[in-house]
Enzyme design. Structure first.
Site, PDB file in Angstrom:
ATOM      1  N   LYS A   1      34.211  -6.320 -33.666  1.00 30.79           N
ATOM      2  CA  LYS A   1      34.133  -6.087 -32.216  1.00 30.79           C
ATOM      3  C   LYS A   1      35.108  -7.035 -31.500  1.00 30.79           C
ATOM      4  O   LYS A   1      36.193  -7.285 -32.009  1.00 30.79           O
ATOM      5  CB  LYS A   1      32.692  -6.212 -31.738  1.00 30.79           C
ATOM      6  CG  LYS A   1      31.747  -5.280 -32.506  1.00 30.79           C
ATOM      7  CD  LYS A   1      30.356  -5.228 -31.948  1.00 30.79           C
ATOM      8  CE  LYS A   1      29.499  -4.271 -32.766  1.00 30.79           C
ATOM      9  NZ  LYS A   1      28.142  -4.127 -32.207  1.00 30.79           N
TER      10      LYS A   1
ATOM     11  N   GLY B   1      22.835  -4.869 -32.581  1.00 34.03           N
ATOM     12  CA  GLY B   1      22.865  -6.194 -31.994  1.00 34.03           C
ATOM     13  C   GLY B   1      21.544  -6.671 -31.427  1.00 34.03           C
ATOM     14  O   GLY B   1      21.483  -7.714 -30.763  1.00 34.03           O
TER      15      GLY B   1
ATOM     16  N   GLU C   1      29.174   1.773 -28.292  1.00 33.42           N
ATOM     17  CA  GLU C   1      29.660   0.915 -27.216  1.00 33.42           C
ATOM     18  C   GLU C   1      30.850   1.550 -26.507  1.00 33.42           C
ATOM     19  O   GLU C   1      31.037   1.334 -25.305  1.00 33.42           O
ATOM     20  CB  GLU C   1      30.012  -0.463 -27.784  1.00 33.42           C
ATOM     21  CG  GLU C   1      28.761  -1.226 -28.227  1.00 33.42           C
ATOM     22  CD  GLU C   1      29.000  -2.336 -29.220  1.00 33.42           C
ATOM     23  OE1 GLU C   1      28.013  -2.956 -29.666  1.00 33.42           O
ATOM     24  OE2 GLU C   1      30.184  -2.586 -29.560  1.00 33.42           O
TER      25      GLU C   1
ATOM     26  N   SER D   1      22.134  -3.782 -37.002  1.00 33.03           N
ATOM     27  CA  SER D   1      21.518  -5.049 -37.428  1.00 33.03           C
ATOM     28  C   SER D   1      21.324  -5.118 -38.935  1.00 33.03           C
ATOM     29  O   SER D   1      20.280  -5.570 -39.430  1.00 33.03           O
ATOM     30  CB  SER D   1      20.188  -5.265 -36.704  1.00 33.03           C
ATOM     31  OG  SER D   1      20.395  -5.415 -35.308  1.00 33.03           O
TER      32      SER D   1
ATOM     33  N   HIS E   1      32.144   4.762 -31.509  1.00 33.68           N
ATOM     34  CA  HIS E   1      31.067   3.775 -31.543  1.00 33.68           C
ATOM     35  C   HIS E   1      30.265   3.875 -30.248  1.00 33.68           C
ATOM     36  O   HIS E   1      30.808   4.159 -29.181  1.00 33.68           O
ATOM     37  CB  HIS E   1      31.645   2.372 -31.711  1.00 33.68           C
ATOM     38  CG  HIS E   1      30.629   1.338 -32.043  1.00 33.68           C
ATOM     39  ND1 HIS E   1      29.815   0.768 -31.090  1.00 33.68           N
ATOM     40  CD2 HIS E   1      30.271   0.774 -33.231  1.00 33.68           C
ATOM     41  CE1 HIS E   1      29.010  -0.110 -31.677  1.00 33.68           C
ATOM     42  NE2 HIS E   1      29.263  -0.118 -32.971  1.00 33.68           N
TER      43      HIS E   1
ATOM     44  N   ASN F   1      32.598  -4.583 -38.649  1.00 29.32           N
ATOM     45  CA  ASN F   1      33.171  -4.373 -37.309  1.00 29.32           C
ATOM     46  C   ASN F   1      33.058  -5.692 -36.551  1.00 29.32           C
ATOM     47  O   ASN F   1      31.975  -6.088 -36.132  1.00 29.32           O
ATOM     48  CB  ASN F   1      32.401  -3.254 -36.596  1.00 29.32           C
ATOM     49  CG  ASN F   1      32.897  -3.029 -35.174  1.00 29.32           C
ATOM     50  OD1 ASN F   1      33.954  -3.521 -34.777  1.00 29.32           O
ATOM     51  ND2 ASN F   1      32.137  -2.278 -34.404  1.00 29.32           N
TER      52      ASN F   1
ATOM     53  N   GLU G   1      24.326   4.909 -36.439  1.00 30.30           N
ATOM     54  CA  GLU G   1      23.866   3.655 -35.847  1.00 30.30           C
ATOM     55  C   GLU G   1      22.912   3.958 -34.698  1.00 30.30           C
ATOM     56  O   GLU G   1      23.358   4.338 -33.610  1.00 30.30           O
ATOM     57  CB  GLU G   1      25.050   2.848 -35.311  1.00 30.30           C
ATOM     58  CG  GLU G   1      26.020   2.372 -36.368  1.00 30.30           C
ATOM     59  CD  GLU G   1      26.996   1.344 -35.810  1.00 30.30           C
ATOM     60  OE1 GLU G   1      27.073   0.252 -36.370  1.00 30.30           O
ATOM     61  OE2 GLU G   1      27.659   1.643 -34.804  1.00 30.30           O
TER      62      GLU G   1
END
Length: 241
Positions: A11, A168, A95, A202, A93, A9, A162
């Site tokens: 992003k 991240g 985010e 990560s 996701h 991904n 996740e």
């Protein structure tokens, strides 16, 4: 045993020069018994699809609108992503859930739109640090998955776990935590649904082998490490050891 899926991904990263990634990746890996997916920004999907032509690499979108078309300025439908060369779409996701207020009901509608367009949804689920520390992680994530799955869930669905606190941050869930969550998700899948369970958060070359060797971990959804071909290739190689 399911064929593993290693997905990247990108992003909101990448412009034209990032396309060198595909030549570099193909040079790093020979033919491997692994499914490979790259999800670039929407502006790069068509160019990435051309760059990946005649390779084993599939291309996906990072999100889509629930509707097929309409007055939705700035949005992209699953059909448009397919037209640009995508065969997968990430939905839900963390985010998107956090930054855009997407509920599991919205994620479910998006997953259904992806399936209706003939593409494969990668449905993301995960808990916050507060939910894990309170002992609610497994309940929260299983409920999130069930609420996000399409009513007519098929074998064309993938699930990506996740933990939000590991995305991240450089933090990674312990192998015991990952094994426990993936086992819970596998046990909670509705009858007749056979989705691959990916781990994200990560994932890097130095931890990929340990994570990808765990039972019920059928692949990885990789963030920052998917932007560099050598790192992504290392993760791919570690998935088949």
């Amino acid at each position: 045993m399911a064929r593993k899926l290693i997905a990247g991904n990108w992003k909101m990263n990448g412009q034209g020069p990032q396309l060198d990634f595909f030549d570099d990746l193909v040079n790093e890996i020979a033919e491997v018994d692994v499914d490979i997916l790259i999800c670039p920004p929407a502006t790069l999907i068509e160019r990435c699809a051309r760059a990946a032509d005649s390779t084993l690499i599939a291309i996906g979108g990072q999100d889509c609108h629930v509707n097929e078309k309409g007055a939705h300025t700035g949005d992209v439908s699953a059909g448009m992503l397919k037209d640009a060369g995508a065969s997968f779409v990430i939905v839900g996701h963390s985010e998107r859930r956090a930054d855009h207020g997407e509920t599991s009901a919205i994620v479910k509608a998006k997953a259904e739109a992806v399936l209706a367009s003939g593409l494969t949804p990668v449905i993301c689920v995960g808990e916050t640090l507060a939910e894990r520390e309170s002992g609610e992680a497994e309940r929260v994530v299983v409920e999130q998955m069930l609420a996000s799955l399409p009513d007519e869930a098929s074998d064309r669905c993938e699930i990506a776990y996740e933990p939000v606190w590991a995305i991240g941050t450089g933090k990674v869930a312990s192998t015991d935590d990952i094994l426990q969550m993936h086992s819970a998700l596998n046990n909670a899948l509705p009858s007749g649904v056979s989705a691959r369970l990916l781990y994200g958060g990560s994932v890097k070359p130095d931890n990929a082998a340990a994570i990808l060797s765990l039972h019920h971990v059928d692949g990885a959804l990789v963030g920052g490490a998917s932007l560099k071909a050598s790192d992504f290739a290392s993760i791919i190689k570690n998935s088949i050891r």
